[in-house]
Scaffold this motif. Structure first.
Motif, PDB file in Angstrom:
ATOM      1  N   PHE A 100       5.568  12.494  61.196  1.00 47.77           N
ATOM      2  CA  PHE A 100       4.976  13.749  60.742  1.00 47.77           C
ATOM      3  C   PHE A 100       3.680  13.511  59.982  1.00 47.77           C
ATOM      4  O   PHE A 100       3.604  12.628  59.126  1.00 47.77           O
ATOM      5  CB  PHE A 100       5.988  14.477  59.858  1.00 47.77           C
ATOM      6  CG  PHE A 100       5.493  15.770  59.295  1.00 47.77           C
ATOM      7  CD1 PHE A 100       5.209  15.888  57.934  1.00 47.77           C
ATOM      8  CD2 PHE A 100       5.309  16.873  60.104  1.00 47.77           C
ATOM      9  CE1 PHE A 100       4.767  17.082  57.410  1.00 47.77           C
ATOM     10  CE2 PHE A 100       4.869  18.075  59.589  1.00 47.77           C
ATOM     11  CZ  PHE A 100       4.593  18.179  58.228  1.00 47.77           C
ATOM     12  N   ARG A 101       2.696  14.311  60.290  1.00 45.36           N
ATOM     13  CA  ARG A 101       1.396  14.209  59.637  1.00 45.36           C
ATOM     14  C   ARG A 101       1.450  14.845  58.256  1.00 45.36           C
ATOM     15  O   ARG A 101       1.797  16.028  58.109  1.00 45.36           O
ATOM     16  CB  ARG A 101       0.338  14.909  60.488  1.00 45.36           C
ATOM     17  CG  ARG A 101      -1.070  14.859  59.897  1.00 45.36           C
ATOM     18  CD  ARG A 101      -2.068  15.555  60.804  1.00 45.36           C
ATOM     19  NE  ARG A 101      -1.850  16.988  60.876  1.00 45.36           N
ATOM     20  CZ  ARG A 101      -2.317  17.863  59.990  1.00 45.36           C
ATOM     21  NH1 ARG A 101      -3.005  17.448  58.943  1.00 45.36           N
ATOM     22  NH2 ARG A 101      -2.078  19.161  60.144  1.00 45.36           N
ATOM     23  N   SER A 102       1.130  14.071  57.250  1.00 48.84           N
ATOM     24  CA  SER A 102       1.138  14.584  55.880  1.00 48.84           C
ATOM     25  C   SER A 102       0.237  15.806  55.779  1.00 48.84           C
ATOM     26  O   SER A 102      -0.905  15.798  56.253  1.00 48.84           O
ATOM     27  CB  SER A 102       0.660  13.499  54.914  1.00 48.84           C
ATOM     28  OG  SER A 102       0.638  13.975  53.585  1.00 48.84           O
ATOM     29  N   GLY A 103       0.746  16.849  55.180  1.00 50.44           N
ATOM     30  CA  GLY A 103      -0.001  18.087  55.041  1.00 50.44           C
ATOM     31  C   GLY A 103       0.137  19.025  56.218  1.00 50.44           C
ATOM     32  O   GLY A 103      -0.416  20.133  56.212  1.00 50.44           O
TER      33      GLY A 103
ATOM     34  N   LEU B  15       7.237  22.914  61.381  1.00 56.88           N
ATOM     35  CA  LEU B  15       7.700  23.455  62.649  1.00 56.88           C
ATOM     36  C   LEU B  15       6.632  23.408  63.742  1.00 56.88           C
ATOM     37  O   LEU B  15       6.807  24.001  64.804  1.00 56.88           O
ATOM     38  CB  LEU B  15       8.195  24.895  62.461  1.00 56.88           C
ATOM     39  CG  LEU B  15       9.402  25.048  61.541  1.00 56.88           C
ATOM     40  CD1 LEU B  15       9.778  26.515  61.391  1.00 56.88           C
ATOM     41  CD2 LEU B  15      10.601  24.265  62.067  1.00 56.88           C
ATOM     42  N   ARG B  16       5.576  22.700  63.508  1.00 58.23           N
ATOM     43  CA  ARG B  16       4.512  22.610  64.498  1.00 58.23           C
ATOM     44  C   ARG B  16       4.580  21.260  65.208  1.00 58.23           C
ATOM     45  O   ARG B  16       4.427  20.210  64.582  1.00 58.23           O
ATOM     46  CB  ARG B  16       3.145  22.803  63.852  1.00 58.23           C
ATOM     47  CG  ARG B  16       2.011  22.871  64.872  1.00 58.23           C
ATOM     48  CD  ARG B  16       0.744  23.389  64.247  1.00 58.23           C
ATOM     49  NE  ARG B  16       0.192  22.471  63.276  1.00 58.23           N
ATOM     50  CZ  ARG B  16      -0.882  22.736  62.533  1.00 58.23           C
ATOM     51  NH1 ARG B  16      -1.483  23.901  62.649  1.00 58.23           N
ATOM     52  NH2 ARG B  16      -1.325  21.847  61.679  1.00 58.23           N
ATOM     53  N   ALA B  17       4.761  21.287  66.494  1.00 58.61           N
ATOM     54  CA  ALA B  17       4.961  20.070  67.272  1.00 58.61           C
ATOM     55  C   ALA B  17       3.758  19.137  67.213  1.00 58.61           C
ATOM     56  O   ALA B  17       3.909  17.909  67.207  1.00 58.61           O
ATOM     57  CB  ALA B  17       5.283  20.432  68.720  1.00 58.61           C
ATOM     58  N   ASP B  18       2.582  19.694  67.147  1.00 54.49           N
ATOM     59  CA  ASP B  18       1.364  18.871  67.149  1.00 54.49           C
ATOM     60  C   ASP B  18       1.236  18.007  65.904  1.00 54.49           C
ATOM     61  O   ASP B  18       0.404  17.096  65.874  1.00 54.49           O
ATOM     62  CB  ASP B  18       0.131  19.767  67.291  1.00 54.49           C
ATOM     63  CG  ASP B  18      -0.008  20.340  68.686  1.00 54.49           C
ATOM     64  OD1 ASP B  18      -0.781  21.293  68.856  1.00 54.49           O
ATOM     65  OD2 ASP B  18       0.674  19.834  69.601  1.00 54.49           O
ATOM     66  N   ASP B  19       2.029  18.286  64.887  1.00 51.77           N
ATOM     67  CA  ASP B  19       1.974  17.509  63.655  1.00 51.77           C
ATOM     68  C   ASP B  19       2.922  16.320  63.663  1.00 51.77           C
ATOM     69  O   ASP B  19       3.154  15.704  62.620  1.00 51.77           O
ATOM     70  CB  ASP B  19       2.247  18.414  62.448  1.00 51.77           C
ATOM     71  CG  ASP B  19       1.054  19.313  62.137  1.00 51.77           C
ATOM     72  OD1 ASP B  19       1.259  20.418  61.606  1.00 51.77           O
ATOM     73  OD2 ASP B  19      -0.087  18.903  62.454  1.00 51.77           O
TER      74      ASP B  19
END
Length: 124
Positions: free
Chosen positions: A99-102, A106-110
């Motif tokens: 998971f991308r910090s920030g 619920l967004r798959a692109d993150d």
């Protein structure tokens, strides 16, 4: 980089239940945000459930109330219990990490790490 492997999918009748499992290989899950997403044929990928740490969980709107996400850090496993399944739940289900910090849970692109998926088919 953790490698994710999903299992537990299958074919069930409407009203049935399935428990999906996601195991991390080459990494540890206890500090990770782990998400379950799904993609039905012809549809966009959507969030089903996310677990962050030990207690924070969030659920996507489509299956909320019928699914529960949990983790077993000792086994580096994350589970998705699905009950009262309906045909609209038919999809490929994916486990995601990295998971991308920030980002938005619920967004798959993150998420940058994905498993190969496990198919869930619900018949009426």
């Amino acid at each position: 980089q953790v490698r994710l492997v999903e299992s537990g999918g299958g074919s069930v009748q409407a009203g049935g239940s399935l428990k999906l499992s996601c195991v991390a290989r080459g990494g540890r899950l206890e500090t990770h945000v782990i998400g379950w997403f799904r993609r039905a044929p012809g549809k966009e990928r959507e969030a089903v459930a996310v677990i962050a740490g030990d207690t924070r969980v969030e659920y996507g709107a489509s299956a909320k109330g019928r699914v529960a996400i949990s983790r077993d850090n000792a086994k580096t496993m994350v589970y998705l219990q699905m009950d009262s399944l309906i045909p609209e739940d038919t999809a490929m289900y994916y486990c995601a990490a990295g998971f991308r910090s920030g980002g938005q849970l619920l967004r798959a692109d993150d998420y940058k790490d994905w498993g190969q998926g496990t198919q869930v088919t619900v018949s009426s």
